[in-house]
Enzyme design. Sequence first.
Site, short mmCIF file in Angstrom:
data_model
loop_
_atom_site.label_atom_id
_atom_site.label_comp_id
_atom_site.label_asym_id
_atom_site.label_seq_id
_atom_site.Cartn_x
_atom_site.Cartn_y
_atom_site.Cartn_z
N THR A 60 0.82 -1.21 0.09
CA THR A 60 -0.07 -0.12 -0.01
C THR A 60 0.60 1.22 -0.10
OG1 THR A 60 -0.12 0.07 2.38
CG2 THR A 60 -1.94 -1.10 1.20
N LEU A 69 7.11 -0.26 1.58
CA LEU A 69 7.42 0.26 3.01
C LEU A 69 6.31 -0.25 3.78
CD1 LEU A 69 8.66 2.23 5.07
CD2 LEU A 69 7.02 4.12 4.05
N SER A 70 5.31 -0.47 3.05
CA SER A 70 3.89 -0.89 4.07
C SER A 70 2.86 -1.66 3.29
CB SER A 70 2.98 0.36 4.46
OG SER A 70 2.07 0.25 5.41
N CYS A 71 2.26 -2.55 3.96
CA CYS A 71 1.51 -3.31 3.39
C CYS A 71 0.74 -4.13 4.25
CB CYS A 71 2.11 -4.39 2.66
SG CYS A 71 3.06 -5.82 3.47
#
Length: 408
Positions: A60, A69-71
């Site tokens: 995401t 970086l983010s998920c």
Amino acid sequence: METDTTSPDALRASMVDKVRTMGHAWRSEVERVLRQVPRHEFVPEADLETAYHSWKAVITHRFEDGASLSCASAPYVVAMMLDQLDVQPGNRVLEIGAGTGYNAALLSELTGDAENVTTIDIDADVTTQASRALQTTGYGGVRVVTGDGAAGVPEHAPYDRIIATVSPWDIPEAWWNQLAPGGRIVLPLRWRGQARSVAFSEQEGRLISDSVELCGFVYLVGDDEGERSAPITEDGTVGLHWDRDQAVDPSVLKGVFDQPRITAWSGVTIAGDESHDGLWLHMTVTDSRTCRVNAQSDVSADVCDPIAPLRSPALVEGGSLAYLTSRRQETENGARWELGAIGNGPAAEELTERLCDEIRAWSSARDKRPTVIAYPADTPDNELAATPIEKAHSRLVLTFDDKLSTAM
């Protein structure tokens, strides 16, 4: 009447069923919350099929260089770690790595009150998105904090449960200090080039594991002081990863693949769908020289031929190394792969034979997992159960000795 198999509810039910067949969500309360919380509302940019795919993560947010970086972690991983965490009603929970907010929502359901959950992330865009999703889905009571996850959130400590959804090389001192006596912490800890989701319980100032599972996560930002990596070929196509407490000098390994190759075979075979991953974990217990070799996809097998090019266990001794390899064998029951070792350098023969011994030892008890014991960094040697892996804030001991682990 036909059943709609494409609705969010149907896809979510199917996701949980598949996660269960994989051996996760075995705690009834974890299964319940996975069936209850609408995962797709936390990943609105993903189509429903992707949102509810049982073993795919949904990225995401990315760094400018394209690295994730983010998920939203894959559902089976989410379930696995929540099984490990064993949240009880009323527990105060800290999550390191806010992600999409989905895990915080699940934690809210498990503890029974969203206000018992605090989640922190270093990236303001991530926390903004997570806050929005939590508000929209009815979990606005979760505390969403923007800050350095390594520092925890001391103003709401102590926590009965801490879970990290980013991978640290060490256990930050703040996490130790903010965990309540007898509490549990689950984190994707890294050592010897690999990562495992380790579930620790606090026991008299030490953290003792009761579950160790394979995983892979984005690294904790800023936590790179202890893991080393360097190329060991002139063109940089083959690299090595090791820990700071290991006597590895990559400069003396340059040119190692130009030296004669020695190959040894263990006699141990696996099927194509059978994991060999536990071998690496086993090696981290029994040989302090264990590290990781990675070869880029265009490296010739004549130069370096590891079983998994990007992530394979290896042993290093001075200017020599040996790494895990395999070869196909046809049998009456179909193809199998024999595990072996390829070595280069002056100590190649010893290292390849040692690695084959490790393969055979692992094969006799493939499902056995070690106990991981984390001691504070100032613990004297005479109080340790075995020789430790030295980290900045902890001394990590791995043992197959059940008597040692239960006596702690």
